[in-house]
Write an enzyme that holds these catalytic residues in place. Sequence first.
Site, PDB file in Angstrom:
ATOM      1  N   CYS A 115      12.100  29.913  92.613  1.00  0.00           N
ATOM      2  CA  CYS A 115      11.961  31.448  92.185  1.00  0.00           C
ATOM      3  C   CYS A 115      12.820  31.339  90.738  1.00  0.00           C
ATOM      4  O   CYS A 115      13.927  30.735  90.565  1.00  0.00           O
ATOM      5  CB  CYS A 115      12.568  32.656  92.937  1.00  0.00           C
ATOM      6  SG  CYS A 115      13.584  32.647  93.765  1.00  0.00           S
ATOM      7  N   CYS A 118      16.704  30.896  92.642  1.00  0.00           N
ATOM      8  CA  CYS A 118      16.979  30.078  92.377  1.00  0.00           C
ATOM      9  C   CYS A 118      17.154  29.300  91.025  1.00  0.00           C
ATOM     10  O   CYS A 118      19.000  29.035  91.405  1.00  0.00           O
ATOM     11  CB  CYS A 118      15.784  28.458  93.370  1.00  0.00           C
ATOM     12  SG  CYS A 118      15.062  29.787  94.360  1.00  0.00           S
ATOM     13  N   ASP A 523      10.840  25.433  50.906  1.00  0.00           N
ATOM     14  CA  ASP A 523      11.452  24.230  50.177  1.00  0.00           C
ATOM     15  C   ASP A 523       9.557  23.787  48.921  1.00  0.00           C
ATOM     16  O   ASP A 523       8.868  23.996  50.200  1.00  0.00           O
ATOM     17  CB  ASP A 523      11.753  22.733  50.682  1.00  0.00           C
ATOM     18  CG  ASP A 523      12.723  22.495  50.152  1.00  0.00           C
ATOM     19  OD1 ASP A 523      13.256  22.262  48.741  1.00  0.00           O
ATOM     20  OD2 ASP A 523      12.536  20.790  50.193  1.00  0.00           O
ATOM     21  N   ASP A 719      12.452  20.230  55.039  1.00  0.00           N
ATOM     22  CA  ASP A 719      12.189  19.371  55.563  1.00  0.00           C
ATOM     23  C   ASP A 719      13.088  18.219  56.172  1.00  0.00           C
ATOM     24  O   ASP A 719      13.177  17.339  57.098  1.00  0.00           O
ATOM     25  CB  ASP A 719      12.558  17.842  54.253  1.00  0.00           C
ATOM     26  CG  ASP A 719      13.722  17.842  53.958  1.00  0.00           C
ATOM     27  OD1 ASP A 719      14.905  17.802  54.311  1.00  0.00           O
ATOM     28  OD2 ASP A 719      14.370  17.013  52.724  1.00  0.00           O
ATOM     29  N   ASP A 723      17.502  19.437  54.112  1.00  0.00           N
ATOM     30  CA  ASP A 723      17.867  20.755  54.195  1.00  0.00           C
ATOM     31  C   ASP A 723      18.850  21.419  55.307  1.00  0.00           C
ATOM     32  O   ASP A 723      18.527  23.105  55.891  1.00  0.00           O
ATOM     33  CB  ASP A 723      16.898  21.648  53.729  1.00  0.00           C
ATOM     34  CG  ASP A 723      15.833  22.315  52.570  1.00  0.00           C
ATOM     35  OD1 ASP A 723      16.745  21.877  51.191  1.00  0.00           O
ATOM     36  OD2 ASP A 723      15.073  21.971  51.796  1.00  0.00           O
TER      37      ASP A 723
END
Length: 825
Positions: A115, A118, A523, A719, A723
């Site tokens: 869960c 945990c 872009d 890209d 960028d």
Amino acid sequence: MSPDSPSSVAPAGDRACYHCGLPVPPETHYRVTVEGRERHMCCAGCEAVAQAIVGNGLTDYYRHRNAMPETRAGAMPDELRELGFFDHPEFQQGFVRPVGEHEREASLILEGITCAACVWLNEQHLARQEGVSAVQINYATRRARVRWDERQIRLSGILAAIQSIGYRAYPYDAARAEQLAERERRSMLWRVFVAGFGMMQVMMYAFPAYMAGDGDMPIDMERLLRWASLLLTLPVVLYSAAPFFRRAWRDIRLRRLGMDVPVALGVGSAFLASLWATLTHGPAVYFDSVTMFVFFLLGGRYLEMLARQKAVRGIEELGKALPAFSERLPHWPRADGERVPVSQLAPGDCVRVRPGETVPADGVVVEGVSEANEALLTGESRPVPKAVGAPLTGGSINISSPLVLRIEQVGDATRLAAIRRLMERAASEKPKLATVSDRWAAYFVVTLLALAAVTGVAWYFIEPSRALWVFVSVLVVACPCALSLATPTALTVATDTLARMGVLVTRGYAIETLARANHYVFDKTGTLTLGRMTVEEALPLGGMDVGELCALAAALEQGSEHPVALGLRAAAAGRAPVAVSDVIAETGQGMAGRYDGGEVWIGRPDFVAARLGRSAPAAVAALEAKTGTVVALADAGGWLGLFRLADTLRPAAADLVRQLAATGIPATILSGDAPAVAAAIGRELGIADVHGGMTPQDKQAFIAGLQSDPAKVVAMVGDGVNDAPVLAQAHVSVAMGSGTDLARNQADIVLLGEDLAGLGRGAGLARKTLRIVKQNLWWSFAYNFSAVPLAMIGWVTPLLAGVGMAGSSLLVVLNALRLQRRRRA
């Protein structure tokens, strides 16, 4: 030799590993001399372990063991564990990577996670260990990423810390993950079977007591049926429900209230009350309710486990995509070959890939014509033609004819490995939605226990005979399992489905943010266009001819991966190379270097003009009036020439813009090209907000300006490499996944097939995922807030509480699995 040694039982031609007992793949040559006899090993890991056992004088381990270990991690004596075997560099090669001079990061798989509590417990416990700098655990995949400073703590210490709180951690690999999943399924199925069998038998004994009227059943017969029910309930409580008690005790010991605490408290109190009634001849026993509750709860968790394992198989499939062996051609172009393990391949090797076989590594076709299925890597279901000179990606499948491949990248340097690392990173990160739901679940457990206690005390004064069962019903019906499953399951299924569509999610928060994005910024070059620039015009302005201009431009751009650089290098193909030196890149502007003893510059006309100290020639304006990108070249003596390069739009660009417009989402183009060039692309796509002549800093500032509006959620599409600062500025970033750049891609989402249509489908699926997460959360809260009052007033029996709890958890998992229905067209 011990009687269970693989060498003594394995038939000829089907050897088993002497160390771990798994089959030895054909044509492997891993061996270790144990007590004077050469023993076969299945892999380098077992060979290293066995060699360490022998080297440390622990060969008695092989004589005294009486069974094969369940996992390779268990295939070593305790003494060797104490020696820190997991700290050996040879063993760590497959799952530990350096992230700094002294920092290491391991990919682990955890056993025992049930869960969200945990996950929280392990994260908090490990974070407190000195030297551990980061830990992230994914509930759905059970995967953990742990980063530590090896000067302060060793990996063996981290594994020991996990084991000290009742969990086990293993080095991650796909085969081990599948083994653990199989063992988890088998163990759970046996527990469900025992609970179901016990439930049916106890119900058979309880039926006469329910049907008989007062005084119709003899006292001795009633007591006999109670004792029989007790004996049949014992295996259900002690075996089937044992994990609940074990985990609940662990949570209490660690002063942490997990979701197993109310379940264990409910089952335990009901069983003990029935046991007491049996021993003291009390008025009623409810062994049937105990067994039915355990059965329905385990049945629900078993179905939830199957659904969860199905949802996380995407990464595991990538891990098993590469073949174990390949046919290497050591004397190519001669046809004779040899079968070797893929791990032994090196760059420069030539291998033959027959139809139907999987490509073992990244490389280039040097012989043959065929087609490849790259669906697992790009989401593209159509076969991709392959001929001499075409790239082949490891993990793709050759379809029609034999191919000979020259290996260029192997192991962690392949595209497949990069994809897998990015997927693992996304799987290990916890998005904001999951963090919020986990926090609410933790608070809910505390509130639930308080409500159950108050309710039990109140009913003790109202109707003591019903107090226990109302208390149990409140505990069980409101356990927030569904709340903890609501978010991580949906996000895991969505990540896997997007990957199959060719949309790779690399950050945990990306799906949520993409779903909320309400402004897209693109872009131009390499994003809206194909990025395959070609030189349309070359205009000499100095003493050089066109050929010399192209050769010098190509030399200056030799180290760049920008589409413009690729186009300039293509224009100079076949020409004698030019020697340049001291080349320096100016991001988003151009290149500077030295040629023939003087300085030279290439790039945007305004950049070159600023370096030259002169105004741009009139020819620049004339070229910019045409469609394309203008590049200038100059030296200290003046302008040398101009280039105009053209590109073409991506086929799906216009459709994506139309989809965005249809949903009311505005789009913007930011380009480093001249404003006239960028405007022409905008007109073709129907985008009015176009900005040209922008540097990366200008683009970053523009996005920051958009983000000044709190209502704006900006998605930047670029890209992925050139960028990077702009992508980092946006709320969510999307990049085109071009081959070699993938390993350096810093975007939150990568389009593996470089198809913008995938972004449209991905955004749609992200929005659907967010809707399903909200549905799951609303259902979880609605269920708990309606079921708890009904249980408190005594309208919900323990049996109905168990069915409701299991059903609510299963419902949110099945709702999340609806995301898998969406497939690429």
